[in-house]
Design a protein around this motif. Structure first.
Motif, PDB file in Angstrom:
ATOM      1  N   ASP A 173      35.084  33.781  50.373  1.00 35.86           N
ATOM      2  CA  ASP A 173      36.421  34.162  50.806  1.00 35.86           C
ATOM      3  C   ASP A 173      36.414  35.641  51.163  1.00 35.86           C
ATOM      4  O   ASP A 173      35.724  36.446  50.531  1.00 35.86           O
ATOM      5  CB  ASP A 173      37.413  33.892  49.669  1.00 35.86           C
ATOM      6  N   PRO A 202      41.120  36.354  45.428  1.00 35.06           N
ATOM      7  CA  PRO A 202      40.373  35.317  46.134  1.00 35.06           C
ATOM      8  C   PRO A 202      40.844  33.904  45.796  1.00 35.06           C
ATOM      9  O   PRO A 202      40.926  33.050  46.673  1.00 35.06           O
ATOM     10  CB  PRO A 202      38.929  35.559  45.678  1.00 35.06           C
ATOM     11  N   ALA A 206      42.365  31.320  48.486  1.00 30.81           N
ATOM     12  CA  ALA A 206      41.758  30.013  48.733  1.00 30.81           C
ATOM     13  C   ALA A 206      42.769  28.892  48.554  1.00 30.81           C
ATOM     14  O   ALA A 206      42.817  27.944  49.350  1.00 30.81           O
ATOM     15  CB  ALA A 206      40.564  29.811  47.795  1.00 30.81           C
ATOM     16  N   ARG A 229      38.186  26.015  52.361  1.00 31.56           N
ATOM     17  CA  ARG A 229      37.647  27.338  52.054  1.00 31.56           C
ATOM     18  C   ARG A 229      37.522  28.181  53.320  1.00 31.56           C
ATOM     19  O   ARG A 229      37.177  27.666  54.382  1.00 31.56           O
ATOM     20  CB  ARG A 229      36.268  27.212  51.380  1.00 31.56           C
ATOM     21  N   ARG A 230      37.763  29.484  53.179  1.00 25.82           N
ATOM     22  CA  ARG A 230      37.620  30.424  54.297  1.00 25.82           C
ATOM     23  C   ARG A 230      36.248  31.093  54.218  1.00 25.82           C
ATOM     24  O   ARG A 230      36.115  32.238  53.826  1.00 25.82           O
ATOM     25  CB  ARG A 230      38.726  31.478  54.265  1.00 25.82           C
TER      26      ARG A 230
END
Length: 270
Positions: A173, A202, A206, A229-230
């Motif tokens: 992230d 984070p 998320a 998720r990034r």
């Protein structure tokens, strides 16, 4: 004022989440991004049967009418006496004036990373100012390896000036602790730049990205079928402005692409 679309995409060697190879489908996804600059991860060049021994960087450039550069993070002998290579690629509509490759370190207190990671750097001509573009793919297994690789990127790029962008599957992230040195060194993450949502933890980030509604609903990139998720992000530094960030829906890979719209002034600084 120059407006550019820049993108990052982990193409999973031209295969989708079910590992079905279809490079023309990958090319169609890339064409739909309508981006002047695209950084790619997990690109095969003569790597083996899984991708038909094809030079995927050259083939994608041919299909799209872009200029391409490839940087191998894995380079080993192939059965036919050629080289089996895998790594990063850069596709651009404008000319690539120069480029370089850097292999990134792992954490010294851990066993060597299972997969070598690297950085592809280039100076790209745009309709306005020249732009430095960096493409990377950080370790997937351990945050300490990712932290060491971030330090490697910062060391290699410390002397650069002018506007620059970092495109990558960072396997974390954007607010993960191992990526914090990027912000400390003056890099700005594109989503935070456009929304001001840089203060979340984070975990909160998320969770927000995974919600089916709300301002972050479309920003997660992995897995492509139902992204939670990034992992893939775009970072900028210098005299440029991010005005938009989008994550188009696509299942051509196991990731979704991410695209930022940036504005470059006619005269730029560092």
């Amino acid at each position: 004022m120059t407006v550019l679309r820049i993108a990052s995409y982990n193409v999973h060697h031209g295969a989708d989440g079910a590992d079905q190879l279809d490079l023309p489908r990958t090319a169609a996804t890339l064409a739909a991004l309508d981006a002047e600059v695209i950084g790619l991860q997990e690109v095969d060049v003569g790597f083996g049967d899984r991708s038909g021994h094809e030079d995927q960087a050259a083939r994608l450039a041919e299909l799209l009418g872009y200029e391409a550069r490839f940087a191998a993070t894995i380079d080993r002998p192939a059965d036919d006496g050629a080289r089996a290579r895998y790594g990063l690629a850069l596709l651009t509509r404008g000319a690539i004036l120069e480029h370089w490759t850097e292999i990134l370190p792992g954490a010294s207190h851990l066993a060597a990373p299972h997969e070598t990671r690297g950085l592809l750097g280039a100076r790209v001509r745009t309709p306005g100012p020249e732009l430095t573009v960096l493409v990377t793919h950080l370790d997937h297994a351990h945050r300490d390896h990712r932290a060491a690789q971030v330090r490697g990127i910062l060391h290699r790029t410390a002397a650069l000036d002018g506007p620059r962008v970092l495109l990558g599957d960072l396997n974390a992230d954007p607010l993960a602790p191992e990526l914090a040195p990027l912000a400390e060194a003056g890099w700005r993450e594109a989503l935070a730049e456009t929304t001001g949502r840089g203060a979340r933890s984070p975990l909160t980030s998320a969770l927000a990205a995974a919600l089916p509604v709300g301002p972050s609903a479309s920003q997660a990139t992995f897995p492509a079928r139902w992204p939670l998720r990034r992992l893939d992000s775009i970072w900028v530094r210098g005299a440029l402005e991010v005005t938009d960030l989008e994550v188009p829906r696509s299942r051509a890979s196991d990731h979704r692409p991410t695209v930022a719209t940036i504005r470059l002034p006619s005269i730029v600084g560092s």
